[in-house]
Scaffold this active site. Structure first.
Site, PDB file in Angstrom:
ATOM      1  N   LYS A 136       0.721  -1.180   0.050  1.00  0.00           N
ATOM      2  CA  LYS A 136       0.216  -0.213  -0.001  1.00  0.00           C
ATOM      3  C   LYS A 136       0.761   1.289  -0.264  1.00  0.00           C
ATOM      4  CE  LYS A 136      -0.568   1.898   4.519  1.00  0.00           C
ATOM      5  NZ  LYS A 136      -1.157   2.024   5.698  1.00  0.00           N
ATOM      6  N   HIS A 166      -1.361  -5.805   5.214  1.00  0.00           N
ATOM      7  CA  HIS A 166      -0.872  -6.395   6.386  1.00  0.00           C
ATOM      8  C   HIS A 166      -1.757  -6.262   7.814  1.00  0.00           C
ATOM      9  CE1 HIS A 166       0.397  -2.531   7.057  1.00  0.00           C
ATOM     10  NE2 HIS A 166       0.718  -2.645   8.292  1.00  0.00           N
ATOM     11  N   GLU A 204      -4.131   5.237  17.564  1.00  0.00           N
ATOM     12  CA  GLU A 204      -2.720   5.067  18.094  1.00  0.00           C
ATOM     13  C   GLU A 204      -2.184   6.153  19.082  1.00  0.00           C
ATOM     14  OE1 GLU A 204       0.098   3.831  14.653  1.00  0.00           O
ATOM     15  OE2 GLU A 204      -1.351   5.220  13.749  1.00  0.00           O
ATOM     16  N   ASP A 223      -4.046   6.822   4.686  1.00  0.00           N
ATOM     17  CA  ASP A 223      -3.209   5.929   5.197  1.00  0.00           C
ATOM     18  C   ASP A 223      -4.124   4.767   5.909  1.00  0.00           C
ATOM     19  OD1 ASP A 223      -0.875   4.955   6.170  1.00  0.00           O
ATOM     20  OD2 ASP A 223      -1.346   5.432   8.319  1.00  0.00           O
ATOM     21  N   HIS A 228      -6.964  -0.015   5.387  1.00  0.00           N
ATOM     22  CA  HIS A 228      -7.395  -1.190   6.140  1.00  0.00           C
ATOM     23  C   HIS A 228      -8.790  -1.008   6.696  1.00  0.00           C
ATOM     24  CE1 HIS A 228      -3.042  -1.450   6.098  1.00  0.00           C
ATOM     25  NE2 HIS A 228      -2.798  -0.370   6.712  1.00  0.00           N
ATOM     26  N   LYS A 327      -3.468   9.496  15.257  1.00  0.00           N
ATOM     27  CA  LYS A 327      -2.388   9.178  15.710  1.00  0.00           C
ATOM     28  C   LYS A 327      -2.357  10.119  17.133  1.00  0.00           C
ATOM     29  CE  LYS A 327       0.635   8.309  11.981  1.00  0.00           C
ATOM     30  NZ  LYS A 327       0.911   6.919  12.399  1.00  0.00           N
TER      31      LYS A 327
END
Ligand code: NDP
Length: 455
Positions: A136, A166, A204, A223, A228, A327
């Site tokens: 990606k 992943h 996160e 992102d 995802h 984040k």
């Protein structure tokens, strides 16, 4: 499954992904299989490394994952490194001549270099069974993802293309399928009649961590949500599958993603963005995002994004799916929360604090918790919430080990199919466009908090 791969050709062998994630995961995979897999590793990159420098990189990467000496020795006995500019057809031909049949070409390269390398591959005779593995981000919007698919289709069949996601290792995918489809309790209720809303959250505590070169031109929506979280949405919302294989699973995911669009088709109201400012996380001082090295404030990159998606089919019409990722937040969270509708009636006489039933599926470590109302220990007419919880299988390998096992076995179960990659961009593109045109405000939140006060 197609032919097993005999050679893993790692482009970008000197890069971060290769050293920190791919090589250690390869070592762990080979260890877990007690070196039964006969694979030659060839590293390629622009560094002028001699054989010993490459062997040292492989050795130290394997050591970081505590790979056994037997596996280290087996890989070091055959591995080689070749200096190459992988955007040049001559260099690529030379690399492919060096390896035996059925190679997997892993593009651990900057995305623009991957496109150049794939373009150059058009002039190269690819060995039978060649598999292409792409990281990606796959494209930068619907159009570029579609044209990258067209380019790849000129090289090899779709079944030999792995678009890596992943984020969801095999165990997590199977855990989600197990809870949904191995219990009579959930599937009959898994629809708009019984479910109020679904949240998919990846929060996160990590900050930029020196990744400005990539992240500052991506941001949280591109992102995390574009790739995802939409993949998780597909697993949560897809129709039941008849069997766990790459065909059934990827067909079902594609069908539900085709039915998705931003809530009310309004990209401004359906999405929110924010950016962290100075703060502290667990005692660690964090600067403003815009003061981080390499960040260009003019790009207006968000570090927290929330997107509400609707799914226009009989099962889900009217149920909001809220996807959020950010984040530098106070808590780490990686979960799916399914909230059931309020009770139609509580028998008169029963009282207490009634909560909506909730199923929480956590990822990494995988666990589930079902929040329900039960009679409390004192007055039996008084209700209170209780939680039934259990841990789910942690899987035998880290996520990248499972990605590599799928690649080397020719099983694309975990990889993203071409049409799906394009659909995910189609869903988020209107929001990215609105944000680029500054049609939505950018909120702020202090690092180490739960997000903007106003959300
Ligand atoms: P890096 O910049 O660390 O590594 C890229 C590698 O590509 C370097 O080894 C670089 O060599 C090499 N390279 C660049 N141009 C050429 C060329 N023309 N010929 C040969 N080699 C070349 O990037 P990452 O490893 O971080 O990322 C690689 C991919 O993986 C990206 O698509 C990224 O989005 C994805 N990814 C990365 C993750 C991570 O944690 N790092 C996580 C998930 C995905 P040199 O420096 O010598 O030019």
């Amino acid at each position: 499954m197609s032919t097993s791969i005999g050679t893993l050709l790692l482009f970008g062998a000197s890069g971060d992904l290769a050293g920190r994630l791919l090589l250690p995961a390869l070592g762990e995979l080979l260890d877990a299989e007690e070196a039964r897999r006969d694979i030659q590793l060839i590293g390629a990159g622009s560094e002028d490394w001699n054989p010993e420098a490459w062997r040292e990189r492989v050795r130290s990467s394997f050591e970081s994952a505590h790979v056994s000496q037997a596996t280290v020795d087996a890989v070091l006995a055959t591995t080689e490194y070749q200096k190459a500019d992988v955007t040049r057809a001559e260099d690529l031909s030379r690399l492919l001549e060096a390896g035996p049949a059925a190679p997997a070409l892993y593009f651990a390269l900057p995305p623009a270099v991957t496109v150049m390398a794939c373009t150059a591959l058009k002039e190269v005779a690819l060995p039978k069974g060649t598999t292409l593995v792409l990281e990606k981000p796959f494209g930068t919007n619907e159009e570029s993802a579609a044209s990258l698919n067209e380019l790849l289709a000129e090289l090899v069949p779709e079944a030999q293309i792995h678009r890596v996601d992943h984020f969801l290792g095999r165990a997590t995918v199977l855990n989600l399928l197990g809870v949904r489809f191995a219990n009579h309790l959930f599937e009959p209720l898994w629809n708009r009649d019984h479910i109020e809303q679904v949240e998919i959250v990846f929060d996160e505590q990590l900050t930029l961590e020196n990744r400005a070169r990539y992240y500052d031109s991506a941001g949280a929506l591109m992102d995390m949500i574009q790739s995802h979280l939409l993949q998780i949405l597909a697993l949560v919302a897809m129709e039941p599958i008849a069997r766990v294989d790459a065909v059934d699973l990827r067909d079902a995911k594609a069908a539900v993603l085709r039915a998705c669009r931003v809530w009310n088709n309004d990209p401004v109201a359906a999405a929110k963005r924010a950016r962290y400012t100075r703060g502290s996380i667990d005692g660690r001082e964090v600067p403003d995002y815009t003061a981080e090295p390499g960040v260009d404030p003019g790009r207006n990159t968000e570090t927290l994004a929330e997107l509400t998606v609707e799914i226009n089919n009989w099962r889900w019409a009217g149920v909001p799916f809220r996807l959020r990722s950010g984040k530098a937040l106070r808590d780490r969270r990686k979960d799916v929360v399914v909230t059931f509708k309020p009770l139609p009636h509580l028998p008169t006489g029963l009282h207490g604090k009634i909560v909506s039933d909730r199923l929480r599926l956590s990822m990494g470590p995988d666990a589930m918790a079902l929040e329900i109302n039960v009679n409390g220990p004192g007055d039996p007419l008084d209700l209170e919430p209780a939680v039934l919880s259990t841990n789910l299988s942690p899987g035998r390998l880290p996520a990248y080990g499972e990605v590599l096992a799928g690649v080397l076995d020719g099983d694309p179960l975990l990889s993203v199919r071409g049409d799906t990659a394009v659909e995910c961009w189609r869903i988020v593109d209107p929001v990215l466009q609105a944000w680029r045109e500054n049609r939505a405000p950018m909120a702020e939140y202090a690092a180490g908090t739960a997000g903007p006060d106003t959300w």
